[in-house]
Design a protein around this motif. Structure first.
Motif, PDB file in Angstrom:
ATOM      1  N   PRO A  36       0.825  -1.214   0.000  1.00  0.00           N
ATOM      2  CA  PRO A  36       0.000   0.000   0.000  1.00  0.00           C
ATOM      3  C   PRO A  36       0.860   1.266   0.000  1.00  0.00           C
ATOM      4  N   ASN A  37       0.380   2.277  -0.727  1.00  0.00           N
ATOM      5  CA  ASN A  37       1.019   3.600  -0.769  1.00  0.00           C
ATOM      6  C   ASN A  37       2.416   3.601  -1.387  1.00  0.00           C
ATOM      7  N   ALA A  38       2.709   2.591  -2.206  1.00  0.00           N
ATOM      8  CA  ALA A  38       4.003   2.593  -2.905  1.00  0.00           C
ATOM      9  C   ALA A  38       3.977   3.501  -4.129  1.00  0.00           C
ATOM     10  N   GLY A  39       2.776   3.873  -4.579  1.00  0.00           N
ATOM     11  CA  GLY A  39       2.649   4.744  -5.746  1.00  0.00           C
ATOM     12  C   GLY A  39       2.123   4.041  -6.974  1.00  0.00           C
ATOM     13  N   LYS A  40       1.410   2.937  -6.794  1.00  0.00           N
ATOM     14  CA  LYS A  40       0.929   2.142  -7.924  1.00  0.00           C
ATOM     15  C   LYS A  40      -0.057   2.920  -8.801  1.00  0.00           C
ATOM     16  N   THR A  41      -1.054   3.535  -8.170  1.00  0.00           N
ATOM     17  CA  THR A  41      -2.041   4.280  -8.955  1.00  0.00           C
ATOM     18  C   THR A  41      -1.428   5.514  -9.597  1.00  0.00           C
ATOM     19  N   THR A  42      -0.497   6.158  -8.891  1.00  0.00           N
ATOM     20  CA  THR A  42       0.198   7.307  -9.472  1.00  0.00           C
ATOM     21  C   THR A  42       0.922   6.903 -10.750  1.00  0.00           C
ATOM     22  N   LEU A  43       1.593   5.750 -10.719  1.00  0.00           N
ATOM     23  CA  LEU A  43       2.290   5.280 -11.915  1.00  0.00           C
ATOM     24  C   LEU A  43       1.297   4.869 -12.999  1.00  0.00           C
ATOM     25  N   ALA A  44       0.235   4.164 -12.619  1.00  0.00           N
ATOM     26  CA  ALA A  44      -0.770   3.763 -13.609  1.00  0.00           C
ATOM     27  C   ALA A  44      -1.342   4.987 -14.314  1.00  0.00           C
ATOM     28  N   ASN A  45      -1.630   6.035 -13.534  1.00  0.00           N
ATOM     29  CA  ASN A  45      -2.141   7.275 -14.127  1.00  0.00           C
ATOM     30  C   ASN A  45      -1.096   7.929 -15.026  1.00  0.00           C
ATOM     31  N   ARG A  46       0.159   7.889 -14.600  1.00  0.00           N
ATOM     32  CA  ARG A  46       1.235   8.480 -15.394  1.00  0.00           C
ATOM     33  C   ARG A  46       1.340   7.782 -16.751  1.00  0.00           C
ATOM     34  N   ILE A  47       1.345   6.453 -16.735  1.00  0.00           N
ATOM     35  CA  ILE A  47       1.444   5.693 -17.987  1.00  0.00           C
ATOM     36  C   ILE A  47       0.240   5.980 -18.883  1.00  0.00           C
ATOM     37  N   ALA A  48      -0.954   5.933 -18.297  1.00  0.00           N
ATOM     38  CA  ALA A  48      -2.168   6.151 -19.089  1.00  0.00           C
ATOM     39  C   ALA A  48      -2.198   7.558 -19.681  1.00  0.00           C
ATOM     40  N   ARG A  49      -1.845   8.552 -18.873  1.00  0.00           N
ATOM     41  CA  ARG A  49      -1.877   9.934 -19.370  1.00  0.00           C
ATOM     42  C   ARG A  49      -0.810  10.176 -20.437  1.00  0.00           C
ATOM     43  N   ASP A  50       0.386   9.609 -20.241  1.00  0.00           N
ATOM     44  CA  ASP A  50       1.461   9.818 -21.200  1.00  0.00           C
ATOM     45  C   ASP A  50       1.114   9.273 -22.579  1.00  0.00           C
TER      46      ASP A  50
END
Length: 217
Positions: A36-50
């Motif tokens: 938890p809180n490792a940044g998984k969703t942040t990275l998923a959002n980064r990949i999707a947005r990029d």
């Protein structure tokens, strides 16, 4: 049924299986796993947005905010050499060995709400493990580089991923923080590629995309 009909039917079945396997390989389902809180969703959002302009889901400082696996399909990632990989990103709930409702009380939740959240989080972990056993072709394993990587859950998860012979990239996240130490993660898991990034700021994501093409294509 004649012998010819049976032979034709069997040939059709074999061809159908071939087509399913062929087209499955064209698109790789990548699970983003980690505590938890490792940044998984942040990275998923980064990949999707990029690569698509869309996001996958909301981010929160509250642990286990992601309580169900969320998927974004048909993301085409291009590398510097012109190679590409088409993936489905699966953002999974944080995996842990224990979920206690008391940790949610620290974020101002009432007891009843905290108990519900803990139950949902537990169900989410079970779902994430089911995806790993059945539907994942490769793994991005996220770690907070400010924390000790030698936690039981990390050793357990890497072992499960290795037993399934899945390609894995370990991401040492949060290098934007002053106490980040991605070298500890590299020394903990020298058998796997490790990419140090800041999912929040987007630092080193180009290197991660190149590794994804190399390992998941």
């Amino acid at each position: 049924m004649t012998t010819f009909s049976r032979t034709l039917g069997n040939a059709k079945k074999r061809f159908s299986v071939f087509l399913k396997r062929f087209f499955k390989k064209k698109r790789t389902r990548i699970g983003i796993y980690g505590p938890p809180n490792a940044g998984k969703t942040t990275l998923a959002n980064r990949i999707a947005r990029d690569w698509t302009g869309d996001a996958v889901g909301p981010v929160s400082e509250i642990p286990h905010e992601t309580r169900r696996a969320r998927r974004r399909e048909d993301i085409v990632i291009s590398g510097a050499n012109g190679h590409t990989v088409t993936i489905d990103i699966v953002d999974t709930p944080g995996v842990t060995t224990k979920i206690d409702y008391h940790e949610f009380l620290e974020f101002g939740m009432e007891k009843d709400e905290a108990i519900i959240r803990a139950r949902e989080a537990t169900e989410g972990v079970a779902e994430a493990m089911h995806w790993l056993r059945e539907d994942i072709d490769g793994v991005i394993y996220m770690l907070d580089s400010t924390l000790d990587p030698f936690m039981q859950v990390n050793i357990m998860m890497i072992g499960i991923i290795e037993s399934r012979k899945l390609p894995v990239i370990i991401v040492a996240n949060k290098i934007d923080l002053p106490d980040a130490a991605p070298a500890r993660i590299r020394s903990a898991f020298p058998q796997h590629p490790v990419v140090a990034i800041s999912g929040l700021e987007g630092r080193n994501t180009e290197e991660l995309y190149e590794k994804m093409i190399q390992n998941f294509a």
